[in-house]
Scaffold this motif. Structure first.
Motif, PDB file in Angstrom:
ATOM      1  N   ASP A   1      20.077 -45.667-122.055  1.00  0.00           N
ATOM      2  CA  ASP A   1      21.474 -45.274-121.954  1.00  0.00           C
ATOM      3  C   ASP A   1      22.180 -45.713-123.233  1.00  0.00           C
ATOM      4  O   ASP A   1      22.106 -46.889-123.611  1.00  0.00           O
ATOM      5  N   ASP A   2      22.846 -44.786-123.922  1.00  0.00           N
ATOM      6  CA  ASP A   2      23.437 -45.092-125.224  1.00  0.00           C
ATOM      7  C   ASP A   2      24.549 -46.137-125.142  1.00  0.00           C
ATOM      8  O   ASP A   2      24.675 -47.002-126.004  1.00  0.00           O
ATOM      9  N   THR A   3      25.370 -46.090-124.109  1.00  0.00           N
ATOM     10  CA  THR A   3      26.435 -47.086-123.972  1.00  0.00           C
ATOM     11  C   THR A   3      25.835 -48.461-123.732  1.00  0.00           C
ATOM     12  O   THR A   3      26.287 -49.461-124.301  1.00  0.00           O
ATOM     13  N   THR A   4      24.799 -48.521-122.924  1.00  0.00           N
ATOM     14  CA  THR A   4      24.120 -49.789-122.663  1.00  0.00           C
ATOM     15  C   THR A   4      23.524 -50.343-123.949  1.00  0.00           C
ATOM     16  O   THR A   4      23.628 -51.545-124.223  1.00  0.00           O
ATOM     17  N   VAL A   5      22.897 -49.493-124.761  1.00  0.00           N
ATOM     18  CA  VAL A   5      22.341 -49.940-126.046  1.00  0.00           C
ATOM     19  C   VAL A   5      23.434 -50.566-126.897  1.00  0.00           C
ATOM     20  O   VAL A   5      23.257 -51.647-127.474  1.00  0.00           O
ATOM     21  N   ASN A   6      24.588 -49.905-126.986  1.00  0.00           N
ATOM     22  CA  ASN A   6      25.694 -50.448-127.778  1.00  0.00           C
ATOM     23  C   ASN A   6      26.188 -51.777-127.223  1.00  0.00           C
ATOM     24  O   ASN A   6      26.546 -52.678-127.986  1.00  0.00           O
TER      25      ASN A   6
END
Length: 152
Positions: free
Chosen positions: A93-98
């Motif tokens: 998940d891109d938001t989780t990565v950030n």
């Protein structure tokens, strides 16, 4: 959690750690690799992961961001205190990565996870890909006979 594995430190890692930083700069903060410790590799799924992501700590409502996570933790010591340092992480998940990168200072990257759980009596598989490259391919994962929940 889907899978947790402990490994002895790979050959050469102690030598690499002794050189200091990526460019050979001296170590700071008194942290050293725990040569008697183990590398912990975890592949997990968080179906309930309430996270705030407005960019300002404490100001946003938490939003559920279910995600898979692959992480590698290295054993380190500061004087006699033992720690585990998450040296690398992959999430889907891109938001989780950030959030892992900016909020927790964990070097996280986006990846594709494929998990086939075929049931408690049969084996499962886990595949992790990043940029069309297969990084992890584990098949035949089965519960340990006689183990209780949380020990599989």
């Amino acid at each position: 959690s889907l899978l947790c594995l402990r490994f002895a430190l790979p050959p050469g890692l102690e030598d690499l750690a002794a050189k200091g930083g990526l460019l050979g700069e001296p170590r700071r903060g008194g942290f050293v690799l725990d040569e008697g410790g183990h590398v912990l590799v975890t592949i997990a799924y968080f179906p309930e992961a309430p996270m705030g992501w407005s960019g300002t700590a404490g100001s946003s409502d938490r939003v559920n961001l279910p995600h898979h996570l692959f992480s590698v933790q290295l054993p380190i010591l500061q004087k006699s205190r033992a720690f585990a340092h998450m040296a690398y992480a992959l999430a889907d998940d891109d938001t989780t990565v950030n959030l892992y990168r900016m909020g927790d200072n964990i070097p996280a990257k986006l990846a594709n996870f494929s998990v086939a759980a075929l049931g408690p009596a049969s084996s499962s598989s886990i595949r992790i890909d990043r940029r069309d490259m297969r990084l992890i391919d584990i098949e035949g994962i089965a519960p340990i006979s006689g183990a209780t929940a949380g020990e599989n």
